[in-house]
Design an enzyme around this catalytic site. Structure first.
Site, PDB file in Angstrom:
ATOM      1  N   HIS A 259       0.834  -1.204   0.000  1.00  0.00           N
ATOM      2  CA  HIS A 259       0.000   0.000   0.000  1.00  0.00           C
ATOM      3  C   HIS A 259       0.877   1.267   0.000  1.00  0.00           C
ATOM      4  O   HIS A 259       0.729   2.137  -0.877  1.00  0.00           O
ATOM      5  CB  HIS A 259      -0.912  -0.020   1.235  1.00  0.00           C
ATOM      6  N   GLU A 260       1.783   1.336   0.945  1.00  0.00           N
ATOM      7  CA  GLU A 260       2.656   2.515   1.014  1.00  0.00           C
ATOM      8  C   GLU A 260       3.545   2.593  -0.232  1.00  0.00           C
ATOM      9  O   GLU A 260       3.852   3.683  -0.718  1.00  0.00           O
ATOM     10  CB  GLU A 260       3.500   2.506   2.300  1.00  0.00           C
ATOM     11  N   HIS A 263       1.730   4.497  -2.824  1.00  0.00           N
ATOM     12  CA  HIS A 263       1.842   5.953  -2.590  1.00  0.00           C
ATOM     13  C   HIS A 263       3.224   6.442  -3.040  1.00  0.00           C
ATOM     14  O   HIS A 263       3.360   7.496  -3.655  1.00  0.00           O
ATOM     15  CB  HIS A 263       1.696   6.262  -1.095  1.00  0.00           C
ATOM     16  N   GLU A 289      -4.702   7.945  -2.783  1.00  0.00           N
ATOM     17  CA  GLU A 289      -5.162   6.663  -2.227  1.00  0.00           C
ATOM     18  C   GLU A 289      -5.494   5.683  -3.362  1.00  0.00           C
ATOM     19  O   GLU A 289      -5.364   4.474  -3.188  1.00  0.00           O
ATOM     20  CB  GLU A 289      -6.375   6.910  -1.318  1.00  0.00           C
TER      21      GLU A 289
HETATM   22 CO    CO Z   1      -3.029   5.266   2.043  1.00  0.00          CO
END
Ligand code: CO
Length: 495
Positions: A259-260, A263, A289
């Site tokens: 997830h990170e 980003h 996101e």
């Molecule tokens: Co996030």
């Protein structure tokens, strides 16, 4: 020097202070000794108010006005547009109010931590009440057309309104609640990610491996540990990730890292010449996101991903040998009614957001009172998720956002999920997604995202960007389609 060049120079100058602040904040969350807490918080307060003062100064306002007439290229026009927009918005908030906000939210965070530890909302209610009143005052200063909550939404997702959310949510809510009902009647797959002990050192190595495969540049980044995973851009060529490890839970660390990583890929893809300028960020919180959710859910929770990644995972944890790619894929997609938002699966996640949106909108418009929050929370949990927490810690106290005063932020998570699905179907027109992933070729996918999303940075409003990518306005339809197609296979079910 032209006004536009001077304006860029000024932004790049103040960005050095912003960079220093980001580095100090990163250290605050990762390596700082505990006793330094209070003094460090003071340093952060002073530097950030210095930055705020400059960004709202008459000098900067004059330069923006002069540059407005000079902007010729698309980029310069965008730069001036966002510069003016940010400036005017920030100028509406009196410095005293801003200071009050930062003092009371710092206090609120400390009280929230205590209340959460003791699982007692009553300790926190009065301070939260103060924060809500300040936020209402800020919303009034900013202004809005129809709903006071819109002034807050606009901070995180420019152009988003309560009205639009109230169009997107009902069909999504209906579909997701029915989907959860149907799925939870089925037998739950074995959660192999949470069945064994997974050595932390090996988890760290696996995290690095998956980030490398995704295309994260370790020459311009690093990964560390923090209580809550996050990504931060210190400055050009320095985009850092944090994650957390639990010996009994590989799922959490692995998917937090991916997830990170999503980003971070966005941040690493923003053109360096935009850095420090108002166009040198992500398009919005929700678009940001969308990138993290894309990699976490659409890529790394797909069957082709596990067909490709299983042999690699086996090198770190032999236990993967005992499961088929299908088993691991099913384990990564378990749907269940759960209490904690950050641990929720793709199907229930948006429901957790909807209940928060209901509560925030009601609080900001004074339809409900802070002291009634635990009761309202539990009623909403029953309505949306179908279960009720037995204590405040796992209920109304679970998220730090309200202590930070960031009302209007939660919808970004849901919108990010919707954007990610809409972007995914646009990408399918150009790329054989499943084939590329099964071969472990992430380049084509990353380059597509770079071209369509990352390199655009913040040169457009999010509604324009999604229209440019997909040819349509944001809708809930693509996310519903994605969930239907995916869970038909995961659970052998028609939704
Ligand atoms: Co996030």
């Amino acid at each position: 020097m032209s006004a536009i060049e001077e304006l860029k120079e000024k932004y790049r100058w103040i960005y050095h202070f912003q960079s220093a602040l980001n580095l100090i904040e990163w250290d605050f969350e990762t390596h700082m000794p505990k006793k330094a807490f209070a003094k460090r918080a003071e340093a952060i307060g002073i530097i950030s108010s210095f930055v705020f003062q400059y960004l709202t100064s008459d000098e900067l306002g004059k330069l923006i006005a002069q540059a407005e007439n000079e902007a010729k290229s698309e980029e310069d026009k965008a730069l001036v547009y966002f510069a003016k927009k940010d400036y005017e918005k920030q100028r509406k908030i009196p410095p005293k109010l801003w200071q009050k906000f930062s003092v009371e939210t710092s206090k609120a965070q400390a009280i929230w931590e205590e209340a959460k530890e003791k699982s007692d909302f009553s300790i926190y209610a009065d301070q939260l009440e103060k924060v809500v009143e300040i936020v209402i005052e800020i919303a009034e200063k900013i202004g809005y057309e129809r709903n006071r909550y819109d002034a807050l939404l606009d901070f995180f997702e420019p152009g988003m309104t309560t009205e639009k959310l109230n169009e997107l949510i009902p069909p999504l809510k209906k579909f997701l609640t029915e989907a959860v009902n149907k799925i939870t009647e089925k037998e739950k797959p074995t959660d192999m990610f949470r069945k064994y002990e997974f050595d932390i050192q090996k988890q760290k190595e696996l995290s690095k491996k998956v980030l490398e495969i995704m295309g994260y540049d370790f020459g311009a980044g690093r990964i560390d540990i923090s209580a809550h995973p996050f990504t931060t851009t210190i400055g050009p060529y320095d985009v850092r990730i944090t994650t957390r490890y639990d010996v009994h839970d590989l799922k959490n660390s692995f998917y937090s890292t991916v997830h990170e990583g999503g980003h971070a890929l966005y941040e690493q893809g923003i053109p360096e010449e935009y850095r420090g300028l108002p166009i040198g960020d992500g398009a919005s919180m929700a678009i940001h996101e969308s990138q993290s959710r894309f990699w976490e859910n659409i890529v790394a929770r797909s069957l082709p991903f596990w067909k490709f990644f299983k042999p690699i995972a086996e090198e770190y944890f032999e236990i993967f040998k005992e499961y088929s790619a299908e088993d691991i894929w099913r384990a990564s997609n378990i749907v269940e009614r759960s209490l904690i938002r950050t641990e929720a699966d793709e199907v229930t996640y948006n429901l957790h957001i909807m209940l928060r949106f209901d509560i925030e909108e009601a609080l900001i418009n004074r339809k409900i009172k802070v002291k009634d929050l635990p009761r309202v929370w539990n009623e909403k949990m029953k309505e949306y998720i179908g279960i009720v927490p037995s204590n405040d810690r796992e209920g109304v106290l679970q998220d730090v956002h309200w202590a930070h005063g960031t009302f209007g932020y939660f919808p970004s998570y849901m919108l990010g999920n919707l954007y990610s699905a809409q972007i995914y179907y646009a990408l399918l027109n150009d790329i054989d997604f499943d084939k590329e992933i099964e071969l472990g070729n992430f380049d084509k996918i990353l380059n597509w995202l770079r071209k369509k999303v990352h390199r655009k940075a913040r040169t457009k409003e999010p509604n324009k960007l999604i229209k440019e990518i997909s040819g349509e306005e944001l809708s809930e339809g693509y996310f519903i389609k994605y969930i239907k197609e995916k869970y038909k296979k995961v659970y052998n079910i028609k939704l």
